[in-house]
Motif scaffolding. Structure first.
Motif, PDB file in Angstrom:
ATOM      1  N   SER A  52       9.814   7.502  -4.402  1.00 54.19           N
ATOM      2  CA  SER A  52       8.862   8.004  -5.393  1.00 54.19           C
ATOM      3  C   SER A  52       8.881   7.186  -6.677  1.00 54.19           C
ATOM      4  O   SER A  52       7.944   7.258  -7.478  1.00 54.19           O
ATOM      5  CB  SER A  52       9.164   9.470  -5.704  1.00 54.19           C
ATOM      6  OG  SER A  52      10.466   9.630  -6.258  1.00 54.19           O
ATOM      7  N   TRP A  94       4.568   1.529   1.858  1.00 49.02           N
ATOM      8  CA  TRP A  94       5.735   1.825   1.026  1.00 49.02           C
ATOM      9  C   TRP A  94       6.354   3.170   1.414  1.00 49.02           C
ATOM     10  O   TRP A  94       7.578   3.287   1.519  1.00 49.02           O
ATOM     11  CB  TRP A  94       5.349   1.824  -0.449  1.00 49.02           C
ATOM     12  CG  TRP A  94       6.530   1.995  -1.354  1.00 49.02           C
ATOM     13  CD1 TRP A  94       6.871   3.090  -2.091  1.00 49.02           C
ATOM     14  CD2 TRP A  94       7.556   1.025  -1.596  1.00 49.02           C
ATOM     15  NE1 TRP A  94       8.029   2.873  -2.776  1.00 49.02           N
ATOM     16  CE2 TRP A  94       8.476   1.610  -2.502  1.00 49.02           C
ATOM     17  CE3 TRP A  94       7.780  -0.273  -1.156  1.00 49.02           C
ATOM     18  CZ2 TRP A  94       9.617   0.940  -2.957  1.00 49.02           C
ATOM     19  CZ3 TRP A  94       8.903  -0.951  -1.607  1.00 49.02           C
ATOM     20  CH2 TRP A  94       9.805  -0.339  -2.498  1.00 49.02           C
ATOM     21  N   ARG A  95       5.508   4.153   1.652  1.00 44.70           N
ATOM     22  CA  ARG A  95       6.017   5.459   2.063  1.00 44.70           C
ATOM     23  C   ARG A  95       6.699   5.354   3.424  1.00 44.70           C
ATOM     24  O   ARG A  95       7.723   6.003   3.674  1.00 44.70           O
ATOM     25  CB  ARG A  95       4.853   6.446   2.113  1.00 44.70           C
ATOM     26  CG  ARG A  95       5.164   7.848   2.641  1.00 44.70           C
ATOM     27  CD  ARG A  95       6.368   8.491   2.040  1.00 44.70           C
ATOM     28  NE  ARG A  95       6.405   8.403   0.584  1.00 44.70           N
ATOM     29  CZ  ARG A  95       7.487   8.569  -0.147  1.00 44.70           C
ATOM     30  NH1 ARG A  95       8.653   8.800   0.443  1.00 44.70           N
ATOM     31  NH2 ARG A  95       7.441   8.462  -1.456  1.00 44.70           N
ATOM     32  N   THR A 145       0.849  -1.182   0.000  1.00 41.29           N
ATOM     33  CA  THR A 145       0.000   0.000   0.000  1.00 41.29           C
ATOM     34  C   THR A 145       0.892   1.242   0.000  1.00 41.29           C
ATOM     35  O   THR A 145       2.066   1.174   0.362  1.00 41.29           O
ATOM     36  CB  THR A 145      -0.909   0.034   1.237  1.00 41.29           C
ATOM     37  OG1 THR A 145      -0.088   0.134   2.419  1.00 41.29           O
ATOM     38  CG2 THR A 145      -1.770  -1.217   1.325  1.00 41.29           C
ATOM     39  N   GLU A 146       0.322   2.350  -0.389  1.00 43.78           N
ATOM     40  CA  GLU A 146       1.083   3.604  -0.404  1.00 43.78           C
ATOM     41  C   GLU A 146       1.583   3.951   0.990  1.00 43.78           C
ATOM     42  O   GLU A 146       2.714   4.419   1.154  1.00 43.78           O
ATOM     43  CB  GLU A 146       0.203   4.732  -0.947  1.00 43.78           C
ATOM     44  CG  GLU A 146       0.870   6.107  -0.938  1.00 43.78           C
ATOM     45  CD  GLU A 146       2.098   6.174  -1.846  1.00 43.78           C
ATOM     46  OE1 GLU A 146       2.983   7.022  -1.570  1.00 43.78           O
ATOM     47  OE2 GLU A 146       2.169   5.392  -2.811  1.00 43.78           O
TER      48      GLU A 146
END
Length: 362
Positions: free
Chosen positions: A120, A45-46, A41-42
């Protein structure tokens, strides 16, 4: 080499371990994504990027940490223990090492490096074995790549392609309309795909000489070995803890010698693998070509033994170990997938035997 972790390495391990327990547990993150082709998921990962893990191997001039494969292996062991299903190995290790091993430079490489470092940009690499795609004039790629990981999560595929008698590294954007097909396998935590390249535009990044390709494959093999070590350690711990509390005939099953032997066998296998993996991680950056390659081959040759840890753990767990609700089968599948990666252990045992025979006869 020193097999003891430094204070900084221990801090890295503990930080990643806490993050995965809090934000990417098996129950709340891994299982819901078993059928998801992206595998992360974002938010997660972030979070990994904010911890600095995605840039561990990126050179410092591109805002990375510029560390070694040993630090990457520490993260990978924790990701394996947590059955993390996302593209960290493909992007933070395989793609970064490909750019580094092949000496990619220029603005395109710099953009990739900095994007991977800050999270990114997500990248993957292939093929690491078999037939390469081919290149037409104007950097247009043709061919099929089987068994490439994490394509659905990737912004860029770094493709090894045959280019007029040599091999080159080319960047293909996944937004370019490539034909991608998910491939099912025993391990649902590893997202594997077939990619068809048909008049696909690409950007040449570097030449990939045979020695550098071999070094990249060794890096990826060792990275997978570190991940598998974490998975084996975690499933062993599950089985040992179960043996302490599951009671039969009025006492914990861990009191029975037969169960004790199984637990000792698992521990012996995990610790033997640990020393081999640590040596191979160190050798990836610090040894000469022969020692580096042999260390990677030894880690892969031991893969079959490491996979048995999952099997033995399920024996200790008994009936509960066979259920979908228990995590043991997910660990076993992860270990079996590692054992089959780039060919089974027999091929590597044969190569090691050949190398040994040559050394003896010299």
């Amino acid at each position: 080499m020193n097999l003891e972790l430094t204070d900084e390495q221990l801090a890295l391990r503990d930080t990643v371990r806490r993050f995965l327990a809090d934000k990417a547990s098996i129950a709340r993150h891994v299982r819901p994504l078993l059928e998801d082709p992206v595998g992360t998921t974002e938010t997660v990962w972030r979070g990994l990027a904010d911890l600095g893990t995605t840039g561990l191997l990126v050179p410092q001039e591109y805002d990375g940490a510029g560390t070694t494969m040993v630090e990457a292996g520490i993260v990978l062991e924790e990701l394996g223990a947590g059955l993390y299903p996302g593209p960290w190995l493909s992007s933070a290790v395989a793609a970064t090492r490909a750019l580094t091993r092949f000496g990619a430079d220029g603005s395109a490489a710099a953009e990739l490096f900095t994007g991977i470092a800050d999270g990114s940009t997500t990248a993957t690499v292939g093929p690491l074995g078999g037939i390469h795609p081919t290149v037409d004039d104007g950097a247009v790629l043709h061919g099929e790549i089987n068994g490439i990981f994490d394509v659905a999560a990737a912004d860029v595929i770094l493709v090894l392609a045959d280019d007029r008698g040599s091999t080159g590294l080319f960047a293909v954007k996944t937004s370019a309309g490539i034909d991608v097909t998910p491939q099912s396998g025993i391990d649902q935590t590893r997202k594997r795909f077939r990619v068809n390249l048909n008049d696909t535009p690409a950007q040449r990044l570097a030449t990939a000489p045979p020695d550098a390709v071999e070094a990249l494959v060794d890096d990826v093999v060792v990275a997978w070995a570190a991940d598998a070590l974490g998975a084996a350690r975690a499933v062993m711990d599950l089985a040992v803890e179960y043996a302490k509390v599951r009671r039969q005939f009025g006492q914990p099953i861990g009191a029975f010698q037969a169960v004790q032997h199984l637990c000792v066998d698992m521990y012996e296998t995990v610790e033997l693998a640990r020393s081999g993996v640590m040596h191979a991680l160190w050798a990836a950056d610090s040894a000469d070509r022969e020692e580096r390659h042999l260390a990677a081959m030894r880690a892969k040759a031991f893969a079959g033994r490491l996979a048995t840890v999952g099997d033995v753990a399920i024996q200790v767990l008994g009936g509960i170990g066979y259920t979908w609700e228990h995590d043991a089968h997910l660990y076993l599948k992860r270990l079996l997938n590692w054992s089959a990666f780039l060919g089974g252990p027999d091929r590597y045992l044969e190569e090691l035997g050949t190398q040994f025979a040559r050394a003896v006869l010299q």
